[in-house]
Design a protein around this motif. Structure first.
Motif, PDB file in Angstrom:
ATOM      1  N   ILE A   1       0.826  -1.206   0.000  1.00 26.39           N
ATOM      2  CA  ILE A   1       0.000   0.000   0.000  1.00 26.39           C
ATOM      3  C   ILE A   1       0.859   1.254   0.000  1.00 26.39           C
ATOM      4  CG2 ILE A   1      -1.651   1.316   1.403  1.00 26.39           C
ATOM      5  CD1 ILE A   1      -2.767  -1.468   2.303  1.00 26.39           C
ATOM      6  N   ARG A   2       2.012   1.208   0.660  1.00 23.73           N
ATOM      7  CA  ARG A   2       2.918   2.360   0.686  1.00 23.73           C
ATOM      8  C   ARG A   2       3.763   2.467  -0.586  1.00 23.73           C
ATOM      9  NH1 ARG A   2       3.954   0.618   6.232  1.00 23.73           N
ATOM     10  NH2 ARG A   2       5.921  -0.327   5.505  1.00 23.73           N
ATOM     11  N   GLY A   3       3.668   1.479  -1.448  1.00 19.10           N
ATOM     12  CA  GLY A   3       4.449   1.512  -2.680  1.00 19.10           C
ATOM     13  C   GLY A   3       5.877   1.054  -2.498  1.00 19.10           C
ATOM     14  N   GLU A   4       6.154   0.362  -1.405  1.00 21.85           N
ATOM     15  CA  GLU A   4       7.511  -0.102  -1.126  1.00 21.85           C
ATOM     16  C   GLU A   4       7.767  -1.498  -1.684  1.00 21.85           C
ATOM     17  OE1 GLU A   4       7.770   0.098   3.082  1.00 21.85           O
ATOM     18  OE2 GLU A   4       7.594   2.287   3.170  1.00 21.85           O
ATOM     19  N   SER A   5       6.721  -2.260  -1.930  1.00 27.07           N
ATOM     20  CA  SER A   5       6.855  -3.621  -2.460  1.00 27.07           C
ATOM     21  C   SER A   5       5.825  -3.861  -3.554  1.00 27.07           C
ATOM     22  CB  SER A   5       6.660  -4.665  -1.354  1.00 27.07           C
ATOM     23  OG  SER A   5       7.679  -4.580  -0.379  1.00 27.07           O
ATOM     24  N   ILE A   6       6.240  -4.646  -4.541  1.00 30.08           N
ATOM     25  CA  ILE A   6       5.335  -5.060  -5.616  1.00 30.08           C
ATOM     26  C   ILE A   6       5.220  -6.573  -5.574  1.00 30.08           C
ATOM     27  CG2 ILE A   6       5.062  -5.236  -8.123  1.00 30.08           C
ATOM     28  CD1 ILE A   6       6.400  -2.513  -8.343  1.00 30.08           C
TER      29      ILE A   6
ATOM     30  N   SER B   1       3.775 -10.363 -15.431  1.00 32.83           N
ATOM     31  CA  SER B   1       4.002  -8.922 -15.310  1.00 32.83           C
ATOM     32  C   SER B   1       4.875  -8.639 -14.092  1.00 32.83           C
ATOM     33  CB  SER B   1       2.665  -8.186 -15.178  1.00 32.83           C
ATOM     34  OG  SER B   1       1.877  -8.370 -16.337  1.00 32.83           O
ATOM     35  N   PHE B   2       5.816  -7.716 -14.244  1.00 35.01           N
ATOM     36  CA  PHE B   2       6.790  -7.362 -13.199  1.00 35.01           C
ATOM     37  C   PHE B   2       7.709  -8.542 -12.870  1.00 35.01           C
ATOM     38  CE2 PHE B   2       3.026  -4.667 -11.901  1.00 35.01           C
ATOM     39  CZ  PHE B   2       3.529  -3.481 -12.410  1.00 35.01           C
ATOM     40  N   ALA B   3       7.916  -9.449 -13.828  1.00 36.57           N
ATOM     41  CA  ALA B   3       8.678 -10.668 -13.564  1.00 36.57           C
ATOM     42  C   ALA B   3      10.034 -10.387 -12.936  1.00 36.57           C
ATOM     43  CB  ALA B   3       8.855 -11.467 -14.860  1.00 36.57           C
ATOM     44  N   ASP B   4      10.763  -9.408 -13.478  1.00 35.43           N
ATOM     45  CA  ASP B   4      12.116  -9.163 -12.982  1.00 35.43           C
ATOM     46  C   ASP B   4      12.197  -7.994 -12.010  1.00 35.43           C
ATOM     47  OD1 ASP B   4      11.571  -7.251 -14.902  1.00 35.43           O
ATOM     48  OD2 ASP B   4      13.617  -7.182 -15.682  1.00 35.43           O
ATOM     49  N   GLN B   5      11.024  -7.476 -11.584  1.00 30.77           N
ATOM     50  CA  GLN B   5      11.021  -6.330 -10.680  1.00 30.77           C
ATOM     51  C   GLN B   5      10.255  -6.571  -9.392  1.00 30.77           C
ATOM     52  OE1 GLN B   5      10.774  -2.330 -12.791  1.00 30.77           O
ATOM     53  NE2 GLN B   5       9.809  -3.623 -14.340  1.00 30.77           N
ATOM     54  N   ALA B   6       9.353  -7.546  -9.399  1.00 31.47           N
ATOM     55  CA  ALA B   6       8.515  -7.789  -8.221  1.00 31.47           C
ATOM     56  C   ALA B   6       9.341  -8.296  -7.045  1.00 31.47           C
ATOM     57  CB  ALA B   6       7.416  -8.795  -8.555  1.00 31.47           C
ATOM     58  N   ASP B   7       8.875  -7.988  -5.855  1.00 26.52           N
ATOM     59  CA  ASP B   7       9.536  -8.425  -4.625  1.00 26.52           C
ATOM     60  C   ASP B   7       9.030  -9.788  -4.157  1.00 26.52           C
ATOM     61  OD1 ASP B   7      11.013  -5.804  -3.988  1.00 26.52           O
ATOM     62  OD2 ASP B   7       8.950  -5.144  -4.280  1.00 26.52           O
TER      63      ASP B   7
END
Length: 388
Positions: free
Chosen positions: A112-117, A155-161
């Motif tokens: 919610i804070r935009g710190e993790s996807i 989606s977000f494969a190489d960026q998600a946490d």
């Protein structure tokens, strides 16, 4: 539809953010092929990520309709950035409903804070729309689960946490009844990721995620063993409507720009808006976008009221992207040779929106769902029986 004061305030905040922070650098961001995490955190600070999640985790406890209105406005500025709140709402709802309390308390406030996807891991190489035919295996080993297999087109494969992952815990012949869902951090040993060279939505970073003996604690299971598919798939009606709205937002941006151009551009001694050959196609697509938007709102109102909305969600999932692609194409043509230039955003919007005619369910699959909802199982059963 009359918005409440809270809905209007959140809509206006999202629109200002889209106008000031998203639209000006929409094309510049594509070159980076990476999501700007500072921008994501700024969205979180403004309350623009997953407002529908519970207040105990930092959400607003807002309705699905409010969330859809917000995502449309963010999509007006950058459809790719709007995928962040959409994915947070989809995966966040799954975590809030099915995760162990400690797991939810760790991940949801960060999302919610935009710190993790948190990504969604459903599609596999052997079948896209055949979502129940999964082979990625989760094996119980004492107090852990061990994961082996591949997810693709993520989606977000190489960026998600982290990823909400669907894996087979039962027998293959069990189909959807042998699948469980897990919350898997993507920093664990044995995880490898790729980045596809896509035509559009480059900053999202679609790719594959490989799991080679990845070990997670047993309490990372979401919901009941072998029932994850049935429990979690109920949220996909919701996300289909949100996808349609992010497409509509992008198309509306092109319409707004095209209408402004017809008033400014002179031809044969008069503004382009005076010529029906120019203005009528825009009027037609403006009408279609407005109608599709209202069907989206209707679907979300049904959802918020606890009513069935599977058919309506499938309708807008195929109608929203298609109508938006057609609309943006017409807007590009309205600008003539200038519209064909890479200097204007229409060509990028066209590529970005077109991908959602494929992702999260093709038009053909969506129409099959509508037919099944309207005519019952007979709409799909005969074709299956005839193959036996």
């Amino acid at each position: 539809m009359i918005l409440t004061d809270d809905q209007r305030a959140l809509r206006d905040t999202a629109r200002r953010f889209a106008e000031q922070k998203l639209l000006p650098d929409y094309q510049k961001r594509e070159k980076s092929e990476r999501l700007d995490r500072n921008l994501v955190r700024e969205m979180g600070e403004l309350g623009l990520i997953a407002p529908d999640l519970p207040e105990q985790y930092g959400g607003l406890g807002a309705s699905g309709l409010t969330t859809g209105i917000l995502i449309e406005q963010v999509g007006w500025g950058d459809i790719n950035v709007s995928y962040v709140p959409l994915m947070a709402s989809l995966t966040g709802k799954v975590i809030a409903a099915h995760a162990k309390p400690a797991l939810a308390e760790y991940w949801l406030p960060r999302m919610i804070r935009g710190e993790s996807i948190v990504a969604l891991g459903l599609t596999e190489p052997r079948g896209g729309s055949d979502a129940a035919n999964l082979v990625l295996k989760a094996r119980r080993d004492g107090d852990s689960w061990v994961l082996n297999g591949e997810k693709t087109s993520i989606s977000f494969a190489d960026q998600a946490d982290a990823i909400v992952l669907f894996a087979r815990t039962g027998a293959v012949e069990d189909g959807a009844r042998g699948i469980s869902a897990f919350l898997v951090p993507l920093t664990l040993p044995g995880v490898q990721r790729t980045h596809f060279n896509d035509s559009g939505s480059k900053i999202i970073g679609r790719g594959s995620v490989f799991f080679d003996d990845v070990r997670i604690p047993a309490d990372h299971l979401l919901g009941d063993e072998n029932k994850g598919f049935v429990q979690v798939m109920q949220g996909f009606d919701y996300s289909r409507v949100l996808i349609a709205l992010q497409c509509i937002g992008s198309a509306q941006a092109s319409l707004d720009e095209a209408w402004a151009y017809t008033k400014e551009r002179m031809a044969f001694g008069a503004p382009l808006a005076q010529y029906q050959g120019v203005s009528f196609p825009l009027a037609e697509y403006d009408t279609l976008i407005a109608a599709t938007r209202q069907l989206c709102y209707h679907a979300l109102e049904l959802r918020d009221a606890g009513e069935a909305h599977t058919a309506e969600a499938a309708m807008v999932k195929w109608l929203g992207p298609k109508t938006s692609v057609d609309t943006i194409h017409q807007c590009l043509l309205t600008f003539g040779h200038y519209g064909w230039s890479m200097d204007l955003p229409h060509q990028q919007r066209l590529r970005d929106v077109m991908g959602l005619e494929i992702g999260d369910g093709t038009a053909q699959v969506m129409k099959l769902i509508v037919a099944r909802e309207r005519a019952g199982r007979i709409a799909v059963q005969y074709a299956k029986d005839s193959k036996r």
